[in-house]
Scaffold this active site. Structure first.
Site, PDB file in Angstrom:
ATOM      1  N   ASN A 187      56.777  31.311  20.796  1.00  0.00           N
ATOM      2  CA  ASN A 187      57.825  32.060  20.097  1.00  0.00           C
ATOM      3  C   ASN A 187      57.608  32.241  18.594  1.00  0.00           C
ATOM      4  O   ASN A 187      58.160  33.147  18.001  1.00  0.00           O
ATOM      5  CB  ASN A 187      59.200  31.420  20.346  1.00  0.00           C
ATOM      6  N   GLN A 241      60.235  34.308  25.823  1.00  0.00           N
ATOM      7  CA  GLN A 241      59.677  35.312  24.904  1.00  0.00           C
ATOM      8  C   GLN A 241      58.779  36.320  25.622  1.00  0.00           C
ATOM      9  O   GLN A 241      58.286  37.253  24.991  1.00  0.00           O
ATOM     10  CB  GLN A 241      58.890  34.632  23.775  1.00  0.00           C
ATOM     11  N   SER A 274      65.880  34.463  29.342  1.00  0.00           N
ATOM     12  CA  SER A 274      67.105  34.635  28.562  1.00  0.00           C
ATOM     13  C   SER A 274      67.328  36.123  28.313  1.00  0.00           C
ATOM     14  O   SER A 274      66.396  36.846  27.953  1.00  0.00           O
ATOM     15  CB  SER A 274      66.950  33.903  27.227  1.00  0.00           C
ATOM     16  N   HIS A 286      69.198  37.755  25.980  1.00  0.00           N
ATOM     17  CA  HIS A 286      69.383  38.346  24.646  1.00  0.00           C
ATOM     18  C   HIS A 286      68.074  38.648  23.928  1.00  0.00           C
ATOM     19  O   HIS A 286      68.074  39.192  22.826  1.00  0.00           O
ATOM     20  CB  HIS A 286      70.300  37.475  23.787  1.00  0.00           C
ATOM     21  N   THR A 328      81.610  28.800  37.462  1.00  0.00           N
ATOM     22  CA  THR A 328      81.857  30.218  37.768  1.00  0.00           C
ATOM     23  C   THR A 328      80.856  31.081  37.004  1.00  0.00           C
ATOM     24  O   THR A 328      80.673  30.907  35.802  1.00  0.00           O
ATOM     25  CB  THR A 328      83.305  30.594  37.374  1.00  0.00           C
ATOM     26  N   CYS A 367      65.970  28.884  15.290  1.00  0.00           N
ATOM     27  CA  CYS A 367      66.716  27.642  15.421  1.00  0.00           C
ATOM     28  C   CYS A 367      66.206  26.550  14.486  1.00  0.00           C
ATOM     29  O   CYS A 367      66.881  25.562  14.267  1.00  0.00           O
ATOM     30  CB  CYS A 367      66.667  27.172  16.858  1.00  0.00           C
TER      31      CYS A 367
END
Ligand code: PLP
Length: 410
Positions: free
Chosen positions: A180, A208, A228, A230, A266, A360
């Protein structure tokens, strides 16, 4: 905030004056804007239009409608990554996918499941994302012996290095599909083959990779993978993992038994629908076209950066036009004598969003573990700059970045 994009670029003198004040986003590896088609697909499940708000576990019509949307999304995502829908589990994102796969596998093996119930040796690439490294630390606390696999100076994990580190008691190998920070793409198919020869399972953090590289999990031969939404124009807080059906796995998050008992809770129906739509937009032909465009932008930007100042150097070698060994829109450089934070803040003031490393760890002043893992001296690693391009990036964005850096460095 106003962004400079294809619509506004090149719109004459007045347009170019206006564009001086528009922001430029060059941090697509951190996250991406939600694509309009993705938002459109999600809206009914967010607004509850036409009864689209049901709980997919409910037996009545609203529940069935939500369940149908979820299963349709699972099929689309499975097709996009070359898996069976039964092997795809929806969750809240890359971090949860990684923790669930690694923890669930450890739990199963500690309970005597799988083909190597007594094996406790785990090999992990030293420059993995913290989501993987921190879960490796958790494995250590549960009695596993975790060994870090050193990447070479070229930013890659070499198959021969993995072969030398594998042992008869190696349970699992974990290496990401694309690194990444650096943007290097790992030879995952060959690494998985080497792991399998020793009977070890192979897990790849493909967060990535999805949306930037063609992915066929059957061809890659991995046993588990994390994704992921996003990072490819989907919503934040949505992700998935792939679990080969014969992989030992005992879920640690317990509850309602959703996702065939592999991830209770859920489901985020709107998130799954948006994720699938984002994956669909990155069809193999669209990916190939975009990869060519972004690789050309990447190569031009890298050439411009190297020409700008002899204080700038490429962190890893990239061959011109390479869309297989290096992510197409990914540039990573080291700037001597200046720290990442100063670079990022200066560029932010000039209206440009870039990263000093991974989003991050951007708040940390420690040199990145990724750069030290490939042998970059801490002094140089402090000046890391990651520029990642995507759907809205144009050549003008690169020019604006070069001008802003020129002002700072020369
Ligand atoms: N793995 C890699 C390689 C990443 O780049 C990221 C996000 O930056 C993650 C995992 C975590 O994914 P998420 O933000 O969906 O939790």
């Amino acid at each position: 905030m106003k962004y400079l994009n294809e619509e506004t670029a090149g719109a004459g003198a007045e347009g170019s004056r206006r564009n001086q004040h528009r922001r430029i986003y060059l941090d697509y590896a951190a996250t991406t804007p939600v694509y309009p088609e993705v938002l459109e697909a999600m809206l009914p499940y967010l607004s509850g239009l036409d009864g689209c708000f049901g709980n997919p576990s409910s037996l009545y019509a609203e529940g069935k409608q939500a369940q149908a949307a979820l299963e349709q999304a699972r099929q689309v995502l499975a097709r996009a990554v070359g898996a069976s829908p039964l092997e795809i589990v929806f969750c809240s994102g890359g971090t949860e996918a990684i923790a669930t796969v690694m923890g669930g596998m450890a739990q199963a093996v500690l309970n005597g499941q799988g083909r190597k119930p007594r094996a406790r040796h785990v090999l992990c690439a030293a420059f993995e994302h913290h989501a993987v490294l921190d879960n490796c630390r958790a494995l250590r606390r549960r009695g596993f012996e975790v060994e870090l696999l050193r990447p070479r100076r070229d930013g890659h994990i070499h198959v021969s290095d993995l072969e030398a580190a594998l042992r008869s008691d190696t349970l699992m190998v974990t290496v990401s599909l694309a690194q990444n920070e650096l943007g290097c793409v790992m030879p995952v198919a060959d690494l998985a083959t080497a792991a399998h020869k020793q009977g070890a399972y192979f897990f790849t953090d493909a967060v990535q990779g999805l949306g930037k590289l063609p992915i066929n999990l059957a061809d890659l031969g991995v046993d588990a993978a994390a994704f992921s939404a996003h990072k490819l124009g989907g919503p934040k807080g949505a992700g998935a993992f792939f679990l080969r059906s014969d992989l030992p796995f005992l879920a640690e998050q317990l509850g309602g038994g959703q996702e065939r008992g592999r991830r209770s809770g859920t489901q985020n129906v709107a998130g799954a629908v948006g994720f699938a739509q984002a994956a669909k937009l990155h069809s193999p032909s669209a990916l190939a076209r975009e990869a060519q465009r972004l690789a050309a932008l990447r190569d031009d930007l890298m050439a411009g950066l190297l020409a700008l100042s002899n204080r700038i150097r490429a962190s890893v070698p990239i061959s011109a036009g390479d869309v297989h060994g290096h992510l197409p829109g990914h540039v990573h450089v080291l700037v001597e004598g200046i720290d990442s934070q100063t670079l990022v803040l200066h560029l932010d003031e000039a209206g440009i969003a870039v990263s000093g490393g991974a989003a991050c760890s951007a708040a940390s002043l420690k040199p990145s573990h990724v750069l030290t893992a490939i042998g970059i001296a801490p002094k140089l690693a402090h000046g890391a700059l990651r520029i990642t391009m995507g759907a809205n990036t144009t050549p003008e964005h690169g020019q604006r970045l070069l001008e802003a850096l020129d002002n700072l460095l020369n």
